[in-house]
Scaffold this motif. Structure first.
Motif, short mmCIF file in Angstrom:
data_model
loop_
_atom_site.label_atom_id
_atom_site.label_comp_id
_atom_site.label_asym_id
_atom_site.label_seq_id
_atom_site.Cartn_x
_atom_site.Cartn_y
_atom_site.Cartn_z
N SER A 152 -3.43 10.76 5.48
CA SER A 152 -4.41 10.83 4.40
C SER A 152 -5.69 10.07 4.77
O SER A 152 -5.65 8.87 5.02
N ASP B 21 5.10 4.56 3.33
CA ASP B 21 4.69 5.93 3.63
C ASP B 21 5.34 6.88 2.62
O ASP B 21 6.56 7.02 2.59
N ASP C 130 0.94 4.99 0.52
CA ASP C 130 -0.01 5.74 1.33
C ASP C 130 0.73 6.88 2.02
O ASP C 130 1.95 7.04 1.91
N SER C 131 -0.03 7.68 2.76
CA SER C 131 0.53 8.72 3.62
C SER C 131 -0.24 8.65 4.93
O SER C 131 -1.47 8.59 4.91
N ILE D 13 -1.69 9.20 -3.92
CA ILE D 13 -1.95 8.06 -3.06
C ILE D 13 -3.43 8.09 -2.68
O ILE D 13 -4.07 9.14 -2.82
N PRO D 14 -4.01 6.96 -2.27
CA PRO D 14 -3.36 5.67 -2.09
C PRO D 14 -3.32 4.86 -3.38
O PRO D 14 -4.15 5.06 -4.27
N GLY E 98 -6.17 7.29 2.31
CA GLY E 98 -5.38 6.10 2.62
C GLY E 98 -5.95 5.34 3.80
O GLY E 98 -5.93 4.11 3.84
N LEU F 211 0.84 -1.19 0.00
CA LEU F 211 0.00 0.00 0.00
C LEU F 211 0.88 1.24 0.00
O LEU F 211 1.64 1.48 0.94
N ARG G 169 -6.74 1.30 4.57
CA ARG G 169 -6.23 0.60 5.75
C ARG G 169 -7.36 -0.05 6.54
O ARG G 169 -7.24 -1.18 7.02
N SER H 45 -9.28 5.65 -3.79
CA SER H 45 -9.55 4.97 -2.51
C SER H 45 -10.78 4.08 -2.51
O SER H 45 -10.72 2.92 -2.09
#
Length: 224
Positions: free
Chosen positions: A16, A37, A12-13, A57-58, A19, A10, A23, A70
């Motif tokens: 976010s 990250d 992602d940040s 992202i994501p 994101g 993944l 998760r 997302s």
């Protein structure tokens, strides 16, 4: 945990909300994955390669193939990792499924656009953002009604779409000097219910850290 047939990564940040959706979805399905990250001010070669169109992202990489956006990722996760312990995120009824997608799109447009004004604007523009944000949340509160979750008894697609924004609520309220609970008490009750789920509570960052991150963004991009 469900062992993935192939490696799942993944991009992602941490802060976010988009994101966070992914998760939460992966946690709900018990999918193991590698979290990368991303520094959004210096995007990695992998991110640019996996999402060359939007460069955002994501991005979920499964079996070497990227899935972007997302809620499309959430739906992908729902279809790929089916198990008896976690009901499908989207309802089986076509009409209810279309309604869930409609409201998820509403969140991405109305909620997202208005929340940005709260922390990037000042004065009248910020006030306008607050009004639009509360109006959007009230509409969502009406859609929730007296149900435990948006889809009924089970945590699902629309819950996943909205609940990550909760991690930013403290920042909105602090910067905008208002109370979301005062305007949308039932929505806060729904959030508290969602936060009892480990898949949610462990996927959302601490709200104070989100606030510090937003202050950093305001300083970096001159929103102060």
């Amino acid at each position: 945990m469900v062992a993935a047939a192939n490696k799942v990564v993944l991009l992602d940040s941490m802060f976010s909300m988009y994101g966070m959706r992914v998760r939460v979805a992966l946690a709900e399905k018990g999918v193991e994955y590698e979290f990368k990250d991303e520094n959004l001010l210096d995007k990695s070669t992998l991110l640019l390669e996996m999402n060359p169109i939007h460069k955002k992202i994501p991005v979920l990489i499964h079996n070497g193939k990227p899935v972007c956006e997302s809620m499309m990722i959430v739906e992908y996760v729902d279809n790929v990792w089916k198990n008896e312990e976690s009901p499908l995120f989207l309802p089986s009824d076509p009409y209810k499924r279309s309604q869930a997608r409609f409201w998820a799109d509403f969140i991405d447009k109305k909620v997202n656009d208005s929340q940005k004004k709260i922390w990037t604007m000042k004065g009248k523009e910020q006030e306008k953002g607050k009004e639009e944000f509360i109006e959007a949340l009230k509409l969502l509160e009406g859609e929730l009604g007296d149900k435990p979750y948006f889809g009924g008894d089970n945590f699902g697609f629309l819950d996943i779409a909205l609940v990550p924004f909760y991690s930013w609520f403290y920042a909105y309220e602090t910067l905008g000097n208002f109370s979301i609970e005062e305007h949308c008490p039932k929505l806060i009750e729904w959030i508290e219910r969602c936060m009892q789920k480990e898949s949610v509570s462990k996927s959302l960052p601490d709200s104070k850290k989100v606030y510090e991150y937003i202050l950093y963004l305001k300083k970096t991009f001159g929103f102060e």
